[in-house]
Design a protein around this motif. Structure first.
Motif, PDB file in Angstrom:
ATOM      1  N   UNK A   2       0.901  -1.232  -0.073  1.00 45.44           N
ATOM      2  CA  UNK A   2       0.151   0.039  -0.117  1.00 45.44           C
ATOM      3  C   UNK A   2       0.767   1.462   0.064  1.00 45.44           C
ATOM      4  N   UNK A   3       2.053   0.948   0.621  1.00 43.77           N
ATOM      5  CA  UNK A   3       3.051   2.252   0.670  1.00 43.77           C
ATOM      6  C   UNK A   3       3.241   2.760  -0.740  1.00 43.77           C
ATOM      7  N   UNK A   4       3.592   1.757  -1.508  1.00 40.90           N
ATOM      8  CA  UNK A   4       4.233   1.908  -2.829  1.00 40.90           C
ATOM      9  C   UNK A   4       2.920   2.617  -3.871  1.00 40.90           C
ATOM     10  N   UNK A   5       1.832   2.094  -3.581  1.00 39.16           N
ATOM     11  CA  UNK A   5       0.539   2.813  -4.142  1.00 39.16           C
ATOM     12  C   UNK A   5       0.505   4.169  -3.894  1.00 39.16           C
ATOM     13  N   UNK A   6       0.684   4.221  -2.454  1.00 38.29           N
ATOM     14  CA  UNK A   6       0.548   5.675  -1.781  1.00 38.29           C
ATOM     15  C   UNK A   6       1.487   6.910  -2.604  1.00 38.29           C
ATOM     16  N   UNK A   7       2.783   6.122  -2.786  1.00 31.77           N
ATOM     17  CA  UNK A   7       3.822   7.052  -3.316  1.00 31.77           C
ATOM     18  C   UNK A   7       3.477   7.094  -4.796  1.00 31.77           C
ATOM     19  N   UNK A   8       3.133   6.223  -5.360  1.00 34.21           N
ATOM     20  CA  UNK A   8       2.836   6.409  -6.729  1.00 34.21           C
ATOM     21  C   UNK A   8       1.690   7.295  -7.154  1.00 34.21           C
ATOM     22  N   UNK A   9       0.564   7.251  -6.345  1.00 31.80           N
ATOM     23  CA  UNK A   9      -0.505   8.191  -6.457  1.00 31.80           C
ATOM     24  C   UNK A   9      -0.071   9.502  -6.208  1.00 31.80           C
ATOM     25  N   UNK A  10       0.642   9.742  -5.102  1.00 33.29           N
ATOM     26  CA  UNK A  10       1.185  10.969  -4.875  1.00 33.29           C
ATOM     27  C   UNK A  10       2.203  11.651  -6.004  1.00 33.29           C
ATOM     28  N   UNK A  29      10.951  14.324  -6.579  1.00 28.29           N
ATOM     29  CA  UNK A  29      10.718  14.506  -5.243  1.00 28.29           C
ATOM     30  C   UNK A  29       9.604  15.494  -4.761  1.00 28.29           C
ATOM     31  N   UNK A  30       9.956  16.515  -5.430  1.00 26.16           N
ATOM     32  CA  UNK A  30       8.940  17.645  -5.133  1.00 26.16           C
ATOM     33  C   UNK A  30       7.238  17.267  -5.537  1.00 26.16           C
ATOM     34  N   UNK A  31       7.287  16.725  -6.701  1.00 22.35           N
ATOM     35  CA  UNK A  31       5.854  15.920  -7.048  1.00 22.35           C
ATOM     36  C   UNK A  31       5.560  15.135  -5.930  1.00 22.35           C
ATOM     37  N   UNK A  32       6.303  14.285  -5.726  1.00 21.83           N
ATOM     38  CA  UNK A  32       5.963  13.168  -4.646  1.00 21.83           C
ATOM     39  C   UNK A  32       5.653  13.870  -3.304  1.00 21.83           C
ATOM     40  N   UNK A  33       6.123  14.749  -2.921  1.00 23.10           N
ATOM     41  CA  UNK A  33       5.803  15.340  -1.579  1.00 23.10           C
ATOM     42  C   UNK A  33       4.693  16.282  -1.800  1.00 23.10           C
ATOM     43  N   UNK A  34       4.421  17.064  -2.861  1.00 23.98           N
ATOM     44  CA  UNK A  34       3.307  17.779  -3.169  1.00 23.98           C
ATOM     45  C   UNK A  34       2.077  16.913  -3.231  1.00 23.98           C
ATOM     46  N   UNK A  35       2.305  15.805  -4.033  1.00 19.25           N
ATOM     47  CA  UNK A  35       1.049  14.666  -4.113  1.00 19.25           C
ATOM     48  C   UNK A  35       0.748  14.248  -3.022  1.00 19.25           C
ATOM     49  N   UNK A  36       1.529  13.672  -1.969  1.00 17.18           N
ATOM     50  CA  UNK A  36       1.292  12.943  -0.875  1.00 17.18           C
ATOM     51  C   UNK A  36       0.915  13.879   0.252  1.00 17.18           C
ATOM     52  N   UNK A  37       1.283  14.991   0.284  1.00 20.64           N
ATOM     53  CA  UNK A  37       0.545  15.955   1.341  1.00 20.64           C
ATOM     54  C   UNK A  37      -0.653  16.325   0.809  1.00 20.64           C
ATOM     55  N   UNK A  38      -0.779  16.461  -0.646  1.00 20.14           N
ATOM     56  CA  UNK A  38      -2.143  16.885  -1.299  1.00 20.14           C
ATOM     57  C   UNK A  38      -2.942  15.878  -1.082  1.00 20.14           C
ATOM     58  N   UNK A  52     -17.373  12.600  -1.932  1.00 14.47           N
ATOM     59  CA  UNK A  52     -16.396  11.164  -2.401  1.00 14.47           C
ATOM     60  C   UNK A  52     -15.902  11.363  -3.621  1.00 14.47           C
ATOM     61  N   UNK A  53     -14.516  10.977  -3.524  1.00 12.26           N
ATOM     62  CA  UNK A  53     -13.752  11.003  -4.813  1.00 12.26           C
ATOM     63  C   UNK A  53     -13.871   9.637  -5.507  1.00 12.26           C
ATOM     64  N   UNK A  54     -14.707   8.790  -5.097  1.00 10.48           N
ATOM     65  CA  UNK A  54     -15.060   7.528  -5.869  1.00 10.48           C
ATOM     66  C   UNK A  54     -13.923   6.523  -5.065  1.00 10.48           C
ATOM     67  N   UNK A  55     -14.032   5.453  -5.593  1.00 10.62           N
ATOM     68  CA  UNK A  55     -13.117   4.253  -5.160  1.00 10.62           C
ATOM     69  C   UNK A  55     -12.040   3.944  -6.106  1.00 10.62           C
ATOM     70  N   UNK A  56     -11.235   3.330  -5.586  1.00 10.34           N
ATOM     71  CA  UNK A  56     -10.127   2.737  -6.681  1.00 10.34           C
ATOM     72  C   UNK A  56      -8.965   3.605  -7.096  1.00 10.34           C
ATOM     73  N   UNK A  57      -8.259   3.586  -7.854  1.00 11.79           N
ATOM     74  CA  UNK A  57      -6.820   4.231  -8.487  1.00 11.79           C
ATOM     75  C   UNK A  57      -7.465   5.374  -8.641  1.00 11.79           C
ATOM     76  N   UNK A  58      -8.266   5.515  -9.650  1.00 13.16           N
ATOM     77  CA  UNK A  58      -8.700   6.879 -10.282  1.00 13.16           C
ATOM     78  C   UNK A  58      -9.224   7.971  -9.202  1.00 13.16           C
ATOM     79  N   UNK A  59     -10.086   7.381  -8.380  1.00 10.33           N
ATOM     80  CA  UNK A  59     -10.551   8.321  -7.325  1.00 10.33           C
ATOM     81  C   UNK A  59      -9.621   8.839  -6.442  1.00 10.33           C
ATOM     82  N   UNK A  60      -8.693   8.043  -6.012  1.00 13.88           N
ATOM     83  CA  UNK A  60      -7.540   8.316  -5.409  1.00 13.88           C
ATOM     84  C   UNK A  60      -6.786   9.530  -5.943  1.00 13.88           C
ATOM     85  N   UNK A  61      -6.446   9.414  -7.344  1.00 16.76           N
ATOM     86  CA  UNK A  61      -5.755  10.259  -7.889  1.00 16.76           C
ATOM     87  C   UNK A  61      -6.501  11.603  -8.036  1.00 16.76           C
ATOM     88  N   UNK A  62      -7.636  11.697  -8.116  1.00  9.83           N
ATOM     89  CA  UNK A  62      -8.632  12.670  -8.215  1.00  9.83           C
ATOM     90  C   UNK A  62      -8.595  13.543  -7.293  1.00  9.83           C
TER      91      UNK A  62
END
Length: 81
Positions: A2-10, A29-38, A52-62
Motif C-alpha cells: 500500500x505504501x508503494x501505491x500511496x507514493x505512486x498516487x502522490x 521528489x517535489x512532485x511526490x511530496x506535493x502529491x502525498x501532502x495533497x 466522495x472521490x470515488x473508489x479505486x486508483x482513479x478516485x484516489x488520484x482525483x
C-alpha cells in the motif's frame, strides 16, 4: 504494498497538479511530496465537505490532485507575502 501505491498516487497527483497550475512540475521528489501532502489534504477536504472521490486508483488520484492543487495555491499565497 500500500505504501508503494500511496507514493505512486502522490507522484501522479503532484505531477498533474504541477501541470494544471502554471509553473510546471517540481521535480520527482517535489512532485511526490506535493502529491502525498495533497492526498492527505484532499482526503480531509473531501470528507469535510461530504464529497466522495470515488473508489479505486482513479478516485484516489482525483482526490490527491485536488488536494495538491489547493496546497500549491496556498503555498504560492503564503510565498507572496
Amino acid at each position: 504494498m500500500e505504501f508503494v501505491w500511496f507514493i505512486l498516487v502522490g507522484l501522479v497527483a503532484g505531477w498533474l497538479a504541477g501541470m494544471l497550475v502554471k509553473g510546471g512540475g517540481f521535480g520527482i521528489v517535489g512532485d511526490i511530496i506535493i502529491g502525498v501532502v495533497g492526498a492527505i489534504l484532499g482526503g480531509f477536504l473531501f470528507g469535510l465537505l461530504g464529497f466522495s472521490g470515488g473508489s479505486g486508483l482513479l478516485g484516489s488520484i482525483v482526490v490527491a490532485t485536488v488536494g495538491a492543487i489547493v496546497l500549491i495555491f496556498l503555498l504560492r499565497l503564503i510565498k507572496r507575502k
